[in-house]
Design an enzyme around this catalytic site. Sequence first.
Site, short mmCIF file in Angstrom:
data_model
loop_
_atom_site.label_atom_id
_atom_site.label_comp_id
_atom_site.label_asym_id
_atom_site.label_seq_id
_atom_site.Cartn_x
_atom_site.Cartn_y
_atom_site.Cartn_z
N GLN A 123 0.84 -1.20 0.00
CA GLN A 123 0.00 0.00 0.00
C GLN A 123 0.88 1.25 0.00
O GLN A 123 0.38 2.36 -0.12
CB GLN A 123 -0.90 -0.01 1.24
N HIS A 141 -1.35 1.37 -4.39
CA HIS A 141 -1.67 2.79 -4.25
C HIS A 141 -0.72 3.66 -5.06
O HIS A 141 -0.63 4.88 -4.85
CB HIS A 141 -1.66 3.21 -2.78
N CYS A 149 -0.77 8.00 -17.14
CA CYS A 149 -1.78 8.56 -18.04
C CYS A 149 -3.15 8.01 -17.66
O CYS A 149 -3.31 6.79 -17.51
CB CYS A 149 -1.47 8.19 -19.49
N CYS A 172 0.01 12.83 -22.19
CA CYS A 172 0.69 11.55 -22.42
C CYS A 172 1.38 11.56 -23.78
O CYS A 172 0.73 11.82 -24.80
CB CYS A 172 -0.33 10.42 -22.37
N CYS A 175 -0.63 8.81 -26.03
CA CYS A 175 -2.03 8.93 -26.50
C CYS A 175 -2.60 10.33 -26.33
O CYS A 175 -3.74 10.57 -26.73
CB CYS A 175 -2.90 7.92 -25.75
N ASN A 238 3.07 -6.74 13.53
CA ASN A 238 2.64 -5.39 13.90
C ASN A 238 2.90 -5.19 15.40
O ASN A 238 2.52 -6.05 16.19
CB ASN A 238 1.14 -5.22 13.61
N PRO A 239 3.53 -4.09 15.79
CA PRO A 239 3.78 -3.90 17.23
C PRO A 239 2.49 -3.69 18.02
O PRO A 239 2.46 -3.90 19.22
CB PRO A 239 4.64 -2.64 17.29
N1 APR Z 1 6.67 -2.15 12.13
C1 APR Z 1 5.49 -2.72 11.74
N2 APR Z 1 4.27 -2.11 11.88
C2 APR Z 1 4.27 -0.89 12.46
C3 APR Z 1 5.46 -0.25 12.90
C4 APR Z 1 6.70 -0.93 12.72
N3 APR Z 1 7.87 -0.40 13.11
N4 APR Z 1 5.11 0.96 13.43
C5 APR Z 1 3.75 1.06 13.32
N5 APR Z 1 3.25 -0.05 12.74
C6 APR Z 1 1.84 -0.37 12.44
C7 APR Z 1 0.81 0.38 13.26
O1 APR Z 1 0.53 -0.30 14.47
C8 APR Z 1 -0.40 0.39 12.31
O2 APR Z 1 -1.22 -0.76 12.53
O3 APR Z 1 1.61 0.00 11.10
C9 APR Z 1 0.22 0.30 10.92
C10 APR Z 1 0.13 1.57 10.09
O4 APR Z 1 -1.22 1.78 9.80
P1 APR Z 1 -1.68 3.01 8.87
O5 APR Z 1 -0.98 4.23 9.30
O6 APR Z 1 -3.16 3.01 8.87
O7 APR Z 1 -1.09 2.63 7.44
P2 APR Z 1 -1.70 1.68 6.31
O8 APR Z 1 -2.40 0.52 6.91
O9 APR Z 1 -0.62 1.40 5.36
O10 APR Z 1 -2.78 2.67 5.61
C11 APR Z 1 -3.44 2.22 4.45
O11 APR Z 1 -4.37 4.39 4.09
O12 APR Z 1 -4.23 6.64 4.14
C12 APR Z 1 -4.20 5.56 3.31
O13 APR Z 1 -3.17 5.42 1.20
C13 APR Z 1 -2.88 5.42 2.57
O14 APR Z 1 -1.76 3.35 1.94
C14 APR Z 1 -2.37 4.04 3.00
C15 APR Z 1 -3.63 3.35 3.48
#
Ligand code: APR
Length: 275
Positions: A123, A141, A149, A172, A175, A238-239
């Site tokens: 993402q 994303h 384009c 572009c 096109c 995920n922490p």
């Molecule tokens: N290692 C792993 N995970 C982590 C770390 C780390 N060091 N630090 C934070 N996190 C976790 C957080 O706990 C959280 O669950 O990463 C996650 C980040 O979540 P978001 O900020 O919501 O990011 P994401 O899930 O990628 O968002 C999705 O939302 O705004 C849009 O387009 C944007 O691609 C993005 C999409």
Amino acid sequence: MDRSDTTPFALTPDLDAGIRHAAETLVGARRAVALTGAGLSVESGIPPFRGPGGIWTKYGEPPMDGYQRFLRDPAAAWRERLSPREDWMHALGEAVRAAKPNAGHRALAELERRGLLAALITQNIDDLHGQAGHANVLEIHGNHRLLRCLACNARYEPGAVDVDPEDLPPRCPQCGGVVKGDIVVFGEPIPADVLRGCYAAVAEADCMLVAGTSATVYPAAEFPYEVLRAGGVVIEVNPDESELSAAATISLRGPGGPVLTRLLEHAAALAETTR
Ligand code: APR
């Protein structure tokens, strides 16, 4: 030296056992794919979007009609792109331009190189998986470096499209269609070619390694559930708890860099013993 939050990471025996179990699951999988989010790039100095220190937490989420605004007046959107007024655009832009891949990106690239990851859906728009040498990356994303384009979906490296501030929007070269940054903004449909690639990767997977996402934004957040519904397994890194934690087969509580590096070490050792 990767930049990470201040809390020192402790590899407890429990967590290490969990990582080893995840490695056994990954090595035993028929076809594993990864899904990553902003959390994976936190250790590269890029803030996440949500939660503590998040870009949206700090500046508020942008309006959900970014794409409709672009279509209504692409020249105005391009003037905003060339000299952003929004603080969050400055903050995110600077962090992304300064960032380098961290141990988490490198571990995933090495898992791919060892044939343990067939594809990676990210993402993130920060290009760090590519910079880490990851080959099969699906950027759902978009990529902050590229232009796209809207008519023929061609993507262009910087410099490949003539961007004249006096004659916006750029067109572009193939096109003549309107060109936009490749980043998928709120309200914009995911480009069909990338979405098809993601659906194909998910459909063939019996294991999904999910790292650094809150699992709140669709369609990406749906992918782990599709793997589970098909009888596959989901490994989360995920922490903190995420929307996916309750459903994940294995949920590893720790930062992406050290946990994925340890996962690679266990997987490599297991692969040695099964050789
Ligand atoms: N290692 C792993 N995970 C982590 C770390 C780390 N060091 N630090 C934070 N996190 C976790 C957080 O706990 C959280 O669950 O990463 C996650 C980040 O979540 P978001 O900020 O919501 O990011 P994401 O899930 O990628 O968002 C999705 O939302 O705004 C849009 O387009 C944007 O691609 C993005 C999409």
